[in-house]
Motif scaffolding. Structure first.
Motif, PDB file in Angstrom:
ATOM      1  N   SER A  79      20.389  -5.658   8.410  1.00 43.71           N
ATOM      2  CA  SER A  79      20.674  -6.678   7.398  1.00 43.71           C
ATOM      3  C   SER A  79      20.134  -6.203   6.052  1.00 43.71           C
ATOM      4  CB  SER A  79      20.048  -8.022   7.787  1.00 43.71           C
ATOM      5  OG  SER A  79      18.636  -7.890   7.945  1.00 43.71           O
ATOM      6  N   ILE A  80      20.363  -7.008   5.030  1.00 46.87           N
ATOM      7  CA  ILE A  80      19.932  -6.658   3.672  1.00 46.87           C
ATOM      8  C   ILE A  80      18.480  -7.073   3.467  1.00 46.87           C
ATOM      9  CG2 ILE A  80      20.285  -7.128   1.220  1.00 46.87           C
ATOM     10  CD1 ILE A  80      23.223  -7.593   1.830  1.00 46.87           C
ATOM     11  N   TYR A  81      17.626  -6.109   3.139  1.00 44.22           N
ATOM     12  CA  TYR A  81      16.244  -6.387   2.747  1.00 44.22           C
ATOM     13  C   TYR A  81      15.681  -5.155   2.064  1.00 44.22           C
ATOM     14  CZ  TYR A  81      15.390  -3.975   7.215  1.00 44.22           C
ATOM     15  OH  TYR A  81      15.408  -3.066   8.250  1.00 44.22           O
ATOM     16  N   LEU A  82      14.556  -5.318   1.431  1.00 46.11           N
ATOM     17  CA  LEU A  82      13.898  -4.241   0.693  1.00 46.11           C
ATOM     18  C   LEU A  82      12.505  -4.038   1.277  1.00 46.11           C
ATOM     19  CD1 LEU A  82      13.619  -2.319  -1.797  1.00 46.11           C
ATOM     20  CD2 LEU A  82      12.862  -4.302  -3.102  1.00 46.11           C
ATOM     21  N   VAL A  83      12.141  -2.783   1.549  1.00 44.40           N
ATOM     22  CA  VAL A  83      10.825  -2.465   2.113  1.00 44.40           C
ATOM     23  C   VAL A  83      10.037  -1.622   1.105  1.00 44.40           C
ATOM     24  CG1 VAL A  83       9.555  -1.493   4.064  1.00 44.40           C
ATOM     25  CG2 VAL A  83      11.858  -2.421   4.407  1.00 44.40           C
ATOM     26  N   THR A  84       8.838  -2.075   0.776  1.00 46.01           N
ATOM     27  CA  THR A  84       7.972  -1.342  -0.147  1.00 46.01           C
ATOM     28  C   THR A  84       6.578  -1.211   0.443  1.00 46.01           C
ATOM     29  OG1 THR A  84       7.134  -3.287  -1.325  1.00 46.01           O
ATOM     30  CG2 THR A  84       9.229  -2.355  -2.090  1.00 46.01           C
ATOM     31  N   GLU A  85       5.746  -0.430  -0.239  1.00 40.61           N
ATOM     32  CA  GLU A  85       4.342  -0.360   0.134  1.00 40.61           C
ATOM     33  C   GLU A  85       3.715  -1.754   0.026  1.00 40.61           C
ATOM     34  OE1 GLU A  85       1.690   1.540  -2.658  1.00 40.61           O
ATOM     35  OE2 GLU A  85       3.136   1.285  -4.288  1.00 40.61           O
ATOM     36  N   TYR A  86       2.713  -2.017   0.850  1.00 38.00           N
ATOM     37  CA  TYR A  86       1.976  -3.277   0.754  1.00 38.00           C
ATOM     38  C   TYR A  86       0.755  -3.055  -0.129  1.00 38.00           C
ATOM     39  CZ  TYR A  86      -1.116  -7.136   1.940  1.00 38.00           C
ATOM     40  OH  TYR A  86      -1.972  -8.214   1.867  1.00 38.00           O
ATOM     41  N   ILE A  87       0.652  -3.852  -1.179  1.00 40.81           N
ATOM     42  CA  ILE A  87      -0.470  -3.742  -2.118  1.00 40.81           C
ATOM     43  C   ILE A  87      -1.495  -4.810  -1.772  1.00 40.81           C
ATOM     44  CG2 ILE A  87      -1.150  -3.770  -4.544  1.00 40.81           C
ATOM     45  CD1 ILE A  87       1.802  -3.157  -5.205  1.00 40.81           C
ATOM     46  N   GLU A  88      -2.656  -4.369  -1.310  1.00 40.69           N
ATOM     47  CA  GLU A  88      -3.716  -5.313  -0.948  1.00 40.69           C
ATOM     48  C   GLU A  88      -4.422  -5.746  -2.227  1.00 40.69           C
ATOM     49  OE1 GLU A  88      -6.239  -6.716   2.500  1.00 40.69           O
ATOM     50  OE2 GLU A  88      -5.273  -4.787   2.699  1.00 40.69           O
ATOM     51  N   GLY A  89      -4.099  -6.925  -2.693  1.00 43.86           N
ATOM     52  CA  GLY A  89      -4.674  -7.413  -3.942  1.00 43.86           C
ATOM     53  C   GLY A  89      -4.064  -8.747  -4.315  1.00 43.86           C
ATOM     54  N   ALA A  90      -3.959  -8.984  -5.603  1.00 39.00           N
ATOM     55  CA  ALA A  90      -3.434 -10.260  -6.086  1.00 39.00           C
ATOM     56  C   ALA A  90      -2.605 -10.016  -7.333  1.00 39.00           C
ATOM     57  CB  ALA A  90      -4.579 -11.220  -6.404  1.00 39.00           C
ATOM     58  N   THR A  91      -1.724 -10.958  -7.635  1.00 32.96           N
ATOM     59  CA  THR A  91      -0.960 -10.842  -8.871  1.00 32.96           C
ATOM     60  C   THR A  91      -1.866 -11.159 -10.060  1.00 32.96           C
ATOM     61  OG1 THR A  91      -0.257 -13.153  -8.921  1.00 32.96           O
ATOM     62  CG2 THR A  91       1.119 -11.597  -7.667  1.00 32.96           C
ATOM     63  N   LEU A  92      -1.448 -10.696 -11.222  1.00 33.25           N
ATOM     64  CA  LEU A  92      -2.201 -10.999 -12.435  1.00 33.25           C
ATOM     65  C   LEU A  92      -2.240 -12.495 -12.676  1.00 33.25           C
ATOM     66  CD1 LEU A  92      -3.708 -10.050 -14.944  1.00 33.25           C
ATOM     67  CD2 LEU A  92      -1.500  -9.666 -16.055  1.00 33.25           C
ATOM     68  N   ALA A  93      -1.206 -13.210 -12.295  1.00 29.75           N
ATOM     69  CA  ALA A  93      -1.184 -14.670 -12.452  1.00 29.75           C
ATOM     70  C   ALA A  93      -2.290 -15.308 -11.624  1.00 29.75           C
ATOM     71  CB  ALA A  93       0.180 -15.218 -12.054  1.00 29.75           C
ATOM     72  N   GLN A  94      -2.468 -14.821 -10.390  1.00 33.22           N
ATOM     73  CA  GLN A  94      -3.535 -15.341  -9.538  1.00 33.22           C
ATOM     74  C   GLN A  94      -4.907 -15.031 -10.133  1.00 33.22           C
ATOM     75  OE1 GLN A  94      -2.147 -13.193  -6.052  1.00 33.22           O
ATOM     76  NE2 GLN A  94      -1.592 -15.108  -5.030  1.00 33.22           N
ATOM     77  N   LYS A  95      -5.071 -13.813 -10.634  1.00 32.69           N
ATOM     78  CA  LYS A  95      -6.344 -13.427 -11.247  1.00 32.69           C
ATOM     79  C   LYS A  95      -6.672 -14.339 -12.435  1.00 32.69           C
ATOM     80  CE  LYS A  95      -7.229  -9.282  -9.156  1.00 32.69           C
ATOM     81  NZ  LYS A  95      -8.509  -8.826  -8.575  1.00 32.69           N
ATOM     82  N   MET A  96      -5.668 -14.632 -13.248  1.00 37.05           N
ATOM     83  CA  MET A  96      -5.883 -15.477 -14.422  1.00 37.05           C
ATOM     84  C   MET A  96      -6.265 -16.897 -14.010  1.00 37.05           C
ATOM     85  SD  MET A  96      -2.689 -14.043 -16.706  1.00 37.05           S
ATOM     86  CE  MET A  96      -2.858 -15.234 -18.042  1.00 37.05           C
ATOM     87  N   ARG A  97      -5.654 -17.398 -12.934  1.00 36.95           N
ATOM     88  CA  ARG A  97      -5.994 -18.751 -12.462  1.00 36.95           C
ATOM     89  C   ARG A  97      -7.400 -18.794 -11.882  1.00 36.95           C
ATOM     90  NH1 ARG A  97      -0.508 -18.794 -10.663  1.00 36.95           N
ATOM     91  NH2 ARG A  97      -1.178 -18.056  -8.604  1.00 36.95           N
ATOM     92  N   ASP A  98      -7.777 -17.731 -11.160  1.00 35.43           N
ATOM     93  CA  ASP A  98      -9.068 -17.734 -10.475  1.00 35.43           C
ATOM     94  C   ASP A  98     -10.242 -17.407 -11.393  1.00 35.43           C
ATOM     95  OD1 ASP A  98      -7.611 -18.291  -8.216  1.00 35.43           O
ATOM     96  OD2 ASP A  98      -7.673 -16.241  -7.423  1.00 35.43           O
ATOM     97  N   ARG A  99     -10.005 -16.507 -12.357  1.00 30.52           N
ATOM     98  CA  ARG A  99     -11.126 -16.001 -13.156  1.00 30.52           C
ATOM     99  C   ARG A  99     -11.033 -16.342 -14.633  1.00 30.52           C
ATOM    100  NH1 ARG A  99     -11.696  -9.846 -10.660  1.00 30.52           N
ATOM    101  NH2 ARG A  99     -11.753 -10.456  -8.444  1.00 30.52           N
ATOM    102  N   GLY A 100      -9.950 -16.958 -15.061  1.00 29.66           N
ATOM    103  CA  GLY A 100      -9.813 -17.300 -16.469  1.00 29.66           C
ATOM    104  C   GLY A 100      -9.466 -16.093 -17.314  1.00 29.66           C
TER     105      GLY A 100
END
Length: 574
Positions: free
Chosen positions: A343-364
Motif C-alpha cells: 500500500s501507499i506509505y512513507l518510511v523514514t528514520e525514527y528521530i528520538e526527540g520532540a518537535t520544536l513546537a513541543q519544545k517551545m510549549r514545554d520550555r518557553g
C-alpha cells in the motif's frame, strides 16, 4: 497524449569542401526513467576556421553536454542543468585556450559555437552561443528561434561576439517553447542555413522521406548552392508527448491502494506497528519496528479520506522522491529502498526527540544563543533543498525535529516544490499555498510562485517567534491578498516585545521578513551570518538613543540644557 515522449531524429554532417570537419553534432534519446525526467537532447557545434584545434572544442562541447546533462540532479530544471554543464565545459575549453596559441590570439584557441535543444514533457528548451541556429519548421517558412552572436564590421567582415572557450565567463541565450505532436525543429551550422531555404527544407521532407534522408538531402542541396564551409543539420519531430510523472517510484506507488489505519502490533511488509506518534485529518504517523534490521522507523500513512484528492495524493507520493535526493544531517532520511509494498506509505528514520513546537510549549522561549543554534541547523537543511532547486515551503515549529543530542532535522515535505518536476506540468497553476499560512511568504497570497527568498521569509518568521513569542506581522499576512494591502503591512520590531534583543539582530529579522521578496536575503546563509555578526549597515541605522545607552548622561544633558535656558531667560529680563 501518449504515456511517453517519442521523437523522430534525422541528422547528417560532413566536411564539405574543407579538409577538416570542425563541426560536431549529436543526440541522445534515453530510456525509461531518464526519458521522463530529463527528456531528449540534441546539439550542434561549429568550430572557427582560424583555429587548428576548434574541432576538438566542438566535439568536447557536444559530447560533454549529452553525457553530463543526464548526470545532473533530477530535481534541477533543464535550464539549471544545461547551464551548469556548459559553464564547466567552457571553463575547460578556456583553460586549454590559455595554455595554447590562443593565449595571445583567441581565434586560434579551443573555441566553438553551440546550439542545443532539450525536449522535456511538452516544452522545448533552447540554449545558444554563437552563430549556429535553431529553427521551427512551418509549412512555408523557417522560424528562426536563436539570434546570431555575430557583429558586422563591414560588408563581408564580421566577428563572433560570443563563443565557448573565448572567455572565463559564458553568457548563454535561453528560451523555452511549448510543443505539440507534429512540431518539427531544425538545428544547423552556417554552412547549411546560409545556402538552403524553407522551400529546400519542404522538398527534402516531401514524399514521406525519413529524417535522416532529409538531412542528407539538405546537406547536398547546400553544397550544390555553393557552400564552402562544413555542413551539419539535425531534424527532430515530436511524435508524442508524455503524461506528467516524476519518476518510476512515484508511478509504482500511485498504483497501490491506500493503507488502512494501522493498529498496534499489526504486521505488514516486514514492519510491526508499535504505537501511534501523531494523527491528523491529513496523515497518520506511527513508530514501527523493521523486522529485518531490528531498527525503529517512522511510517507515515496518508488519510484514506483524501484518496479522492489528486493534488494531495501527488504531494504525498512526491515526499519519498524528494527525500531520496537530499543528503543532509539536517533533513530526515528515508529508509533504504527496495522492499516491496502492499500500500501507499512513507518510511523514514525514527528521530528520538520532540518537535520544536513541543519544545517551545514545554520550555518557553529559548535565549538568543539557543535560537542561533536551532536556526543555524534549519538553514543548513534548507540550503540542502535549495542546492537541488527545491523549496521546502512549510517551515514551522511542527515540521522541525530536535533529537536528544540537539541535532535539528527538517521533516514533512508535503508542501515542497521541485523545479525539475514543475517543468513536467507547465500547464499547472502557477502557485498554490500548501504550507501553514502564518509562516508563508506574502507572495503566495498573490498567487505567485515561491523562491528561495520565500523559504528565507518563513525562516525569519520562525526566528522572530522563537525570540519574542510573537509573529512579525501578527496574523495580518494571510489577510493581505493584494499588493495594495501588503504595502500597508508594518513590521513590529522584535525589541518592542523584548528590549534585550540587540538592535542589529532586530534589523536582520526585519530584512529576512520584508514584504518585497527582492529586499530580503538572497540565501539563508546570509541571514544566519547577520544573526551572529553585527552588520555595519545595521549598526549605522540602529545606534540606540542616548537615553538607552547612558541614562545618566542623558538626564545630565537635559538638566544642563534647562539651566542654560533659565540663565538666558534671567539675562533677558534684566
Amino acid at each position: 497524449m501518449a504515456s511517453r515522449l517519442q521523437v523522430s531524429i534525422g541528422q547528417h554532417g560532413e566536411r564539405g569542401r574543407k579538409p577538416v570537419n570542425q563541426d560536431f553534432h549529436g543526440s541522445c534519446v534515453p530510456r525509461d526513467r531518464q526519458l521522463a525526467v530529463k527528456g531528449v537532447a540534441l546539439a550542434v557545434a561549429d568550430g572557427i576556421s582560424s583555429s587548428d584545434v576548434s574541432q576538438v572544442a566542438s566535439e568536447t562541447a557536444v559530447a560533454s553536454l549529452l553525457e553530463d546533462y543526464y548526470c545532473t540532479s533530477d530535481a534541477w530544471s533543464v535550464k539549471t542543468s544545461v547551464e551548469r554543464v556548459l559553464a564547466a565545459t567552457n571553463a575547460w575549453l578556456y583553460a586549454q585556450t590559455r595554455q595554447s596559441q590562443g593565449r595571445y590570439d583567441k581565434d586560434r584557441g579551443y573555441v566553438c559555437t553551440l546550439s542545443a535543444l532539450v525536449v522535456k514533457s511538452n516544452t522545448a528548451h533552447l540554449f545558444h552561443v554563437g552563430d549556429t541556429r535553431i529553427y521551427r519548421v512551418h509549412r512555408d517558412v523557417l522560424e528562426q528561434l536563436t539570434t546570431d552572436h555575430r557583429v558586422s564590421l563591414a560588408p563581408g567582415q564580421s566577428y563572433l561576439a560570443r563563443a565557448l572557450g573565448v572567455d572565463a565567463h559564458l553568457e548563454i541565450d535561453y528560451r523555452s517553447e511549448p510543443v505539440e505532436p507534429g512540431d518539427l525543429f531544425m538545428l544547423a551550422s552556417d554552412g547549411v542555413y546560409e545556402h538552403v531555404g524553407a522551400a529546400d527544407v519542404q522538398r527534402a521532407l516531401a514524399d514521406g522521406a525519413d529524417l535522416d534522408a532529409a538531412a542528407r538531402l539538405l546537406v547536398a542541396r547546400a553544397l550544390e548552392n555553393g557552400s564552402l564551409d562544413n555542413l551539419t543539420v539535425q531534424l527532430v519531430r515530436i511524435d508524442s508527448l508524455q503524461d506528467h510523472a516524476a519518476d518510476e517510484l512515484v508511478q509504482k506507488m500511485a498504483a497501490l491502494p491506500f493503507p488502512p489505519q494501522f493498529a498496534p502490533r499489526a504486521e505488514f511488509d516486514g514492519y510491526r506497528i508499535l504505537r501511534t506518534l501523531h494523527g491528523s485529518s491529513r496523515s497518520h504517523l506511527y513508530l514501527a519496528l523493521d523486522l529485518d534490521s531490528g531498527q525503529s522507523v517512522a511510517i507515515k500513512a496518508p488519510s484514506i479520506d483524501l484518496q479522492g484528492d489528486p493534488v494531495y495524493v501527488e504531494r504525498f507520493l512526491m515526499e519519498e522522491w524528494i527525500a531520496r535526493r537530499i543528503d543532509s544531517p539536517h533533513v530526515v532520511k528515508p529508509a533504504p529502498a527496495g522492499r516491496p509494498r502492499s500500500s501507499i506509505y512513507l518510511v523514514t528514520e525514527y528521530i528520538e526527540g520532540a518537535t520544536l513546537a513541543q519544545k517551545m510549549r514545554d520550555r518557553g522561549r529559548p535565549g538568543l544563543d539557543a535560537v542561533r543554534r536551532i536556526v543555524d541547523q534549519v538553514a543548513k537543511g534548507l540550503r540542502a533543498f535549495h542546492r537541488l532547486e527545491m523549496l521546502h515551503q512549510d517551515i514551522r515549529p511542527e515540521n522541525i525535529m530536535i533529537d536528544a543530542a540537539g541535532t535539528v532535522k527538517l521533516i514533512d515535505f508535503g508542501a515542497a516544490s521541485v523545479a525539475g518536476v514543475r517543468e513536467m506540468a507547465p500547464g499547472a497553476p502557477a502557485a498554490t499555498l500548501a504550507g501553514a499560512a502564518l509562516y508563508a511568504a506574502p507572495e503566495y497570497f498573490l498567487g505567485e510562485p515561491g523562491t528561495v527568498q520565500s523559504d528565507v521569509f518563513s525562516l525569519g518568521v520562525l526566528t522572530y517567534q522563537l525570540l519574542t513569542g510573537h509573529l512579525p506581522y501578527d496574523v495580518r499576512i494571510p489577510q493581505a491578498k493584494s499588493r495594495a494591502a501588503q504595502r500597508k503591512l508594518a513590521y513590529t520590531p522584535a525589541r518592542d516585545h523584548d528590549a534585550g534583543i540587540p538592535a542589529w539582530v532586530d534589523e536582520a529579522l526585519r530584512k529576512a521578513v520584508r514584504i518585497d521578496p527582492h529586499a530580503r536575503y538572497r540565501d539563508a546563509a546570509e541571514f544566519v551570518f547577520d544573526l551572529h555578526h553585527p552588520n555595519r549597515a545595521f549598526l549605522q541605522r540602529t545606534r540606540a538613543p542616548l537615553i538607552e545607552r547612558s541614562p545618566v548622561t542623558f538626564w545630565k544633558s537635559v538638566a544642563f540644557a534647562l539651566l542654560l535656558m533659565l540663565l538666558l531667560d534671567l539675562a533677558l529680563r534684566r
